[in-house]
Design a protein around this motif. Structure first.
Motif, short mmCIF file in Angstrom:
data_model
loop_
_atom_site.label_atom_id
_atom_site.label_comp_id
_atom_site.label_asym_id
_atom_site.label_seq_id
_atom_site.Cartn_x
_atom_site.Cartn_y
_atom_site.Cartn_z
N ILE A 1 -5.72 -3.14 -4.61
CA ILE A 1 -6.78 -3.99 -4.00
C ILE A 1 -6.68 -5.32 -4.26
O ILE A 1 -6.74 -6.38 -3.85
N ALA A 2 -6.75 -5.37 -5.91
CA ALA A 2 -6.74 -6.85 -6.14
C ALA A 2 -5.58 -7.76 -6.08
O ALA A 2 -5.58 -8.82 -5.70
N ASP A 3 -4.50 -6.85 -6.12
CA ASP A 3 -3.05 -7.69 -5.68
C ASP A 3 -3.13 -7.99 -4.42
O ASP A 3 -2.75 -9.17 -4.04
N GLU A 4 -3.70 -7.22 -3.36
CA GLU A 4 -3.53 -7.71 -1.74
C GLU A 4 -4.62 -8.84 -1.75
O GLU A 4 -4.31 -9.45 -0.77
N LEU A 5 -5.68 -8.86 -2.49
CA LEU A 5 -6.49 -9.85 -2.26
C LEU A 5 -6.23 -11.13 -3.09
O LEU A 5 -7.05 -12.12 -2.85
N GLY A 6 -5.32 -11.14 -3.65
CA GLY A 6 -4.57 -12.37 -4.67
C GLY A 6 -5.72 -12.63 -5.71
O GLY A 6 -6.07 -13.70 -5.93
N LEU A 7 -6.33 -11.58 -6.16
CA LEU A 7 -7.14 -11.58 -7.33
C LEU A 7 -6.76 -10.88 -8.59
O LEU A 7 -5.65 -9.81 -8.60
N GLU A 8 -6.93 -11.39 -9.79
CA GLU A 8 -6.62 -10.63 -11.19
C GLU A 8 -7.93 -9.41 -11.37
O GLU A 8 -8.93 -9.51 -11.06
N LEU A 9 -7.22 -8.42 -11.75
CA LEU A 9 -8.10 -7.20 -12.00
C LEU A 9 -8.44 -7.23 -13.41
O LEU A 9 -7.91 -7.54 -14.11
N GLN A 10 -9.82 -7.10 -13.42
CA GLN A 10 -10.67 -6.93 -14.58
C GLN A 10 -11.50 -5.80 -14.67
O GLN A 10 -12.26 -5.61 -13.72
N VAL A 11 -11.06 -4.84 -15.64
CA VAL A 11 -11.66 -3.59 -15.63
C VAL A 11 -12.69 -3.40 -16.75
O VAL A 11 -12.54 -3.74 -17.81
#
Length: 311
Positions: free
Chosen positions: A103-113
């Protein structure tokens, strides 16, 4: 004289032939160089376009930290989310984590968990500290009053777990009257415990790992656990077994979002795509394989140094 002339002519012809060969290769080399340059330029243009599209996509959504997608998850829920120890280093894995990364990749965002105990995830979401809650949430009507939920991305079920040695002893819920029965605090399973074993001594614990530990040690006689999670634990603890499936109206897991979140359409689009093309099945298979490596699995919170706390 004739001999000298013949030699001279042969030399001239050879030189001409070599020159002709050289002149025929030069255009080919130039053409190849031009084609390679064009290919590189095309690839660079594609990369630039993709980066621009991702940046534009990211700008369409409101997240708590610009450029990042912050999710809350409870890493004690294999195969959904858990730590796999790789060369001594704990890595957060599971099919929920793979889906979140997609989801993060598709939205062009960096994933932070952000690892959070399960019963605190929805509170953090409501308080605006995370963008999404992804931890095997069932979209119950009660939860839907306060939160939005994505489409279902995994269809599972609920199970009632006992010790294998007690299989002949416990045949129905009535047998657990006044006996200790466990469920995770703040979970759907707690509601199922209250509904199905109202006369039992219901004990809420923050982590599924604690519930399983209490089951193995004999401090709990039964427990309500999400079925995929129960099946995974039983592989690692063969002294446990699923006594029976638990009836439940809402079968499946969804991602929790804050009411009115503009992330919902994009999240649902990704879920639809990974279900349609089989990617979700790959995420699940990989997570189950890692979770089966019980010697290198840790479920729970890491210490302040990001390592598994010493016992």
């Amino acid at each position: 004289m004739k001999k000298t002339f013949s030699v001279l002519m042969a030399t001239v012809l050879a030189a001409a032939t070599l020159a002709a060969c050289g002149s025929s290769k030069a255009p080919e080399t130039a053409a190849a160089t031009t084609a390679a340059a064009a290919t590189e330029a095309g690839d660079a243009a594609k990369d630039t376009t993709a980066a621009a599209e991702n940046k534009e996509a990211a700008a369409e959504f409101t997240t708590i930290t610009p450029g990042k997608l912050t999710i809350g998850t409870s890493p004690d829920f294999a195969p959904y989310e858990f730590y796999h120890i790789n060369n001594g280093n704990p890595e957060l894995v599971g099919f929920d984590i793979s889906l979140a990364q997609k989801i993060a990749d598709e939205l062009g965002l960096e994933l932070q968990v952000v690892p959070i105990d399960f019963d605190g995830i929805l509170m953090e979401l409501q308080n605006g500290n995370i963008d999404l809650g992804i931890s095997g949430f069932s979209p119950s009507p009660e939860r839907a009053q306060t939160f939005d939920f994505s489409d279902i991305y995994y269809t599972g079920g609920q199970a009632f777990v006992i010790r294998k040695a007690d299989a002949d002893k416990y045949k129905d819920y009535a047998a657990f009257d006044k006996l200790p029965v466990g469920a995770q605090t703040g979970s759907i399973q707690m509601g199922l415990a209250e509904k199905n074993t109202p006369n039992a001594n219901i004990i809420g614990l923050a982590k599924v790992t604690d519930i399983v530990s209490e089951m193995v040690s004999g401090k709990l006689e039964g427990a309500f656990i999400e079925k995929a999670v129960a099946e995974q634990y039983i592989k690692n603890y063969p002294e446990l077994q699923i006594a029976w499936d638990v009836e439940y109206d809402t079968e499946g897991s969804a991602i929790a979002l804050k009411k009115g979140s503009d992330l919902a359409p994009a999240v649902n689009k990704v879920i639809s795509e990974v279900l349609a093309d089989g990617t979700m099945d790959e995420y699940i298979a990989t997570a189950q394989e890692l979770a089966s490596d019980s010697e290198n699995v840790f479920e729970g919170q890491l210490d302040a140094n990001g390592q598994v706390a010493a016992n």
